[in-house]
Design an enzyme around this catalytic site. Sequence first.
Site, PDB file in Angstrom:
ATOM      1  CE1 TYR A 146      -3.026  -3.018   0.192  1.00  0.00           C
ATOM      2  CE2 TYR A 146      -3.653  -2.398   2.408  1.00  0.00           C
ATOM      3  CZ  TYR A 146      -3.787  -3.231   1.317  1.00  0.00           C
ATOM      4  OH  TYR A 146      -4.692  -4.270   1.351  1.00  0.00           O
ATOM      5  CE  LYS A 195       1.167 -17.777  -2.080  1.00  0.00           C
ATOM      6  NZ  LYS A 195       0.289 -18.957  -1.876  1.00  0.00           N
ATOM      7  CG  ASP A 227      -2.135 -20.140   0.315  1.00  0.00           C
ATOM      8  OD1 ASP A 227      -1.311 -19.940   1.234  1.00  0.00           O
ATOM      9  OD2 ASP A 227      -1.855 -20.819  -0.691  1.00  0.00           O
ATOM     10  CG  ASP A 251      -6.779  -4.248   4.321  1.00  0.00           C
ATOM     11  OD1 ASP A 251      -7.712  -4.091   5.123  1.00  0.00           O
ATOM     12  OD2 ASP A 251      -6.734  -3.693   3.212  1.00  0.00           O
ATOM     13  CG  ASP A 255     -11.962  -6.281   7.174  1.00  0.00           C
ATOM     14  OD1 ASP A 255     -11.608  -5.704   8.230  1.00  0.00           O
ATOM     15  OD2 ASP A 255     -12.420  -5.680   6.192  1.00  0.00           O
TER      16      ASP A 255
END
Length: 360
Positions: A146, A195, A227, A251, A255
């Site tokens: 980001y 990852k 994942d 992020d 959630d």
Amino acid sequence: MNMDIAVIRGDGIGPEIVNEAIKVLDAVCEKYGHSINYEHILMGGCSIDATGEPLTDDAVKIAKSKDAVLLGSIGGNTQTSPWYKLPPNLRPEAGLLKIRKELGLFANLRPAYLYPELKDACPLKEEVASKGFDMMMMRELTGGLYFGERYTKEIDGVLTAVDTLTYSENEIRRIAIKGFDIAMKRRKKVTLVDKANVLDSSRLWRKVVDEVAKDYPEVEYGVMLVDNCAMQLVKDPAQFDVVLTENMFGDILSDEASMITGSIGMLPSASLNETKFGLYEPSGGSAPDIAGKNIANPLATILSAAMMLRYTFDLDKEADAIEKAVKTVLEEGYRTIDIAKPGEPQVKCDEMGSLVAQRV
Ligand code: NAD
């Protein structure tokens, strides 16, 4: 202890829920012999109305001079409020971005805890929900994809977009240390989510976090691919304590973790910098649809105040007292509108605050 904090009540339900958190903090101070100096500052729509800016430099200066900031929420109805006709840098949310940047808040903490009394709101299968869960999602907030260089350009007549994911070992080390310190205050388990089978940045995270882990022999440390983590959160969330991860993975996963608790009005959060300083706020927004009606759930803000006592002031006993009081009130069957089942009696925002304060 004398504590000195800045308070941002903000917009919408912000003032209502912050008032209840202050009520509970005052009860803690009375019981345990502490004092808190509260200095109110403006941010968001109310600051725009008063000063023309969502957060003035003077307000930032006050926030920086304090031990911590307690925030309600900012913003209004994005369709109808005149604040959203302003240029983006003058809208309420610009205040939030400015304060995070000015205070160097790089570590975001969002606990996801399933209260047994609210188990029915959990969207997971009964056999998973009945085991409960209590985890701390710890997300890096100021680096990664980001914040990396980005551009879109035409290459050989084809539009191509590039986003870059950059982390330095220093950025990783400082949040890893925070993560392990927090695990030491909890069940002493850290899961690094990355990852690393694909990304160089993830391999650097693993290298640095492996090193930091060596300084915490009491903490059980493991790694998990992102994942797999997304699946494990719905399959067996009870396995997690502190989940440490970079910005974008955090992020998304935070959630997901919030969602499985079933209620936005119950979720506190904290954003920390390298010192003990933190900004503490509920995970939800300013809920303009219910603002001014005294029906918002103040528990996320009250629990954010408990996090402030624990992480900024190291007052674990006092933080436990608030968290226990919240559990007791739920056990006794008190519910605000967002967590009441159809037909269940509901209490108002200020009643809920008083009930918790009385049980501290
Ligand atoms: P929201 O979280 O404000 O509301 C979503 C839904 O959840 C609404 O139905 C609301 O009534 C309910 N809700 C939220 N908190 C609640 C509480 N404590 N008790 C009971 N119900 C609650 O999200 P939104 O509607 O998308 O955003 C409204 C405004 O809030 C926007 O201006 C947005 O930018 C802002 N916002 C601010 C923050 C912040 O201050 N950190 C965070 C998110 C959104």
